[in-house]
Design an enzyme around this catalytic site. Structure first.
Site, PDB file in Angstrom:
ATOM      1  CD  GLU A  82     -65.351   5.497 -43.240  1.00 13.00           C
ATOM      2  OE1 GLU A  82     -66.383   5.225 -44.073  1.00 13.00           O
ATOM      3  OE2 GLU A  82     -65.169   6.538 -42.790  1.00 13.00           O
ATOM      4  CB  CYS A  95     -56.606   7.814 -43.690  1.00 13.36           C
ATOM      5  SG  CYS A  95     -57.662   8.345 -42.472  1.00 13.36           S
ATOM      6  CB  CYS A 102     -66.786   7.882 -33.272  1.00 15.41           C
ATOM      7  SG  CYS A 102     -65.502   8.792 -32.221  1.00 15.41           S
ATOM      8  CB  CYS A 106     -66.823  16.091 -33.622  1.00 15.62           C
ATOM      9  SG  CYS A 106     -65.315  15.477 -32.697  1.00 15.62           S
ATOM     10  CB  CYS A 109     -67.336  14.056 -37.276  1.00 17.70           C
ATOM     11  SG  CYS A 109     -66.503  12.502 -37.655  1.00 17.70           S
ATOM     12  CB  CYS A 325     -63.801  11.117 -40.239  1.00 15.46           C
ATOM     13  SG  CYS A 325     -63.830  10.048 -38.877  1.00 15.46           S
TER      14      CYS A 325
END
Ligand code: SAH
Length: 343
Positions: A82, A95, A102, A106, A109, A325
């Site tokens: 994305e 962005c 990932c 976190c 996130c 994100c």
């Protein structure tokens, strides 16, 4: 997107002089072509060998008012990627994602919830930008800034991230100024040290989110590997070596990291003139964390400024389009898997 080296190799294979890479490369990065039949100077044979597009568009969502658009792409092997376009009066910022999912996880996130599926190539990263450049061209506008703040941790995919920065910056191609390109890291200290030695003037941002180890350990698990003292030592080395400013990103989680204790510790650590703090309203992603009100953010900024922290409230126009994100890819992650682009 195709690198100059790949184009030159294909031309050589075809018995064409390698110097003709420039025409093909310019057609891709300036002409923004998606199909070699549009490139009259190139033989049809090239079209059979090289695919200019590494990503296919799956879905686009626009925020009311049109200030933010988020596009979900699919890679050739069916992975979700994305990217977001944010348009302002004079700027148009893209962005981009650097990984599918990932590994950092976190607490707040959405990207971490996918786990790390794979690294993106530089071509796949640059294609996210070229996609929005094509869209913007229709209204006579251009991409003015690129931020590496989508899915993934850029410094865990260092080589391809840097190669993408250089392709975007290449004066023979897309030609975006190095100072208009910003890479954001969660605080991977070896990556920060390596980045500070690169010759280009790319910008660096560090996702801070807390100014005490006790809180940052909870929000950013990587803090246990690179605690705040090490992070700030690396930040100081970056400033010393590059003579550049360093941005700290601070996603404001209501009632969690906007406390007096955090404000005091931010005042001790984030000192001007080399350090600047960007406050970003959290986009809710279904967990327990809450987005601060606009008035809370302004109040926090005033408190920080009163203790000497240089800071700005960054608009985050993406709330309505799951622009945080990893959100859109997370939604589609399971449905995209196992679907080949041909279907
Ligand atoms: N891994 C890198 C870059 C990707 S995240 C990094 O951590 O910097 C880019 C920024 O978006 C980070 O500051 C991240 O904390 C922030 N972010 C992630 N989820 C968010 C959310 N739900 N709302 C607002 N910002 C978010």
């Amino acid at each position: 997107m195709i690198s100059r080296e790949t184009i030159a190799a294909a031309l050589t294979d075809l018995g064409e002089p390698a110097y003709r890479w420039r025409q093909v490369y310019e057609a891709l990065t300036r002409g923004l072509v998606t199909d070699f039949s549009e490139v009259t100077t190139v033989r049809a044979a090239l079209a059979e060998r090289l695919r200019p597009l590494s990503l296919e568009v799956v879905e686009t969502r626009a925020a009311p008012g049109g200030a933010a658009r988020k596009t979900l792409f699919r890679t050739a092997d069916g992975e979700p990627v994305e990217a977001v376009l944010m348009t302002y009066t004079t700027r148009a910022t893209v962005c981009v994602s650097t990984q599918v999912g990932c590994a950092v996880r976190c607490a707040f996130c959405a990207s971490g919830r996918l786990g790390l599926r794979r690294d993106l190539t530089a071509e796949e990263i640059v294609d996210q930008v070229l996609h929005f450049a094509r869209e913007l061209r229709q209204s006579g506008r251009r991409v003015t800034n690129v931020v590496f703040m989508g899915m993934g941790e850029p410094f865990y995919n260092y080589g391809e991230t840097l190669r993408a920065c250089r392709m975007l910056n290449d004066g023979d191609g897309f030609g975006l100024a190095a100072r208009s390109i910003s890479v954001s890291t969660v605080g991977v200290v070896p990556g920060m040290d390596r980045f500070s030695g690169e010759p280009e003037q790319f910008n660096l941002a560090v996702s801070l989110h807390a100014a005490t180890d006790a809180l940052r350990d909870k929000l950013v698990p990587l803090n246990r590997t690179y605690p705040l003292d090490e992070l700030f030592a690396a930040s100081a080395r970056y400033v010393r070596r590059t003579h550049r400013k360093l941005m700290f990103e601070y996603v404001v989680l209501r009632g969690v990291n906007d406390t007096d204790e955090q404000v005091q510790m931010l005042a001790a650590r984030v000192r001007p003139p080399h350090y600047h703090l960007n406050l970003i309203a959290y986009n809710e992603t279904g967990g327990d964390f809450r987005r601060p009100r606009a008035t809370d953010l302004d109040a926090l900024r005033a408190r920080l400024e009163s203790v000497g922290v240089s800071c700005t409230v960054r608009s985050s126009p993406g709330g309505e389009i799951e622009a945080a994100c990893g959100q859109l890819a997370l939604e589609h992650g399971s449905s995209l898997r196992g679907v080949s682009p041909a279907e």
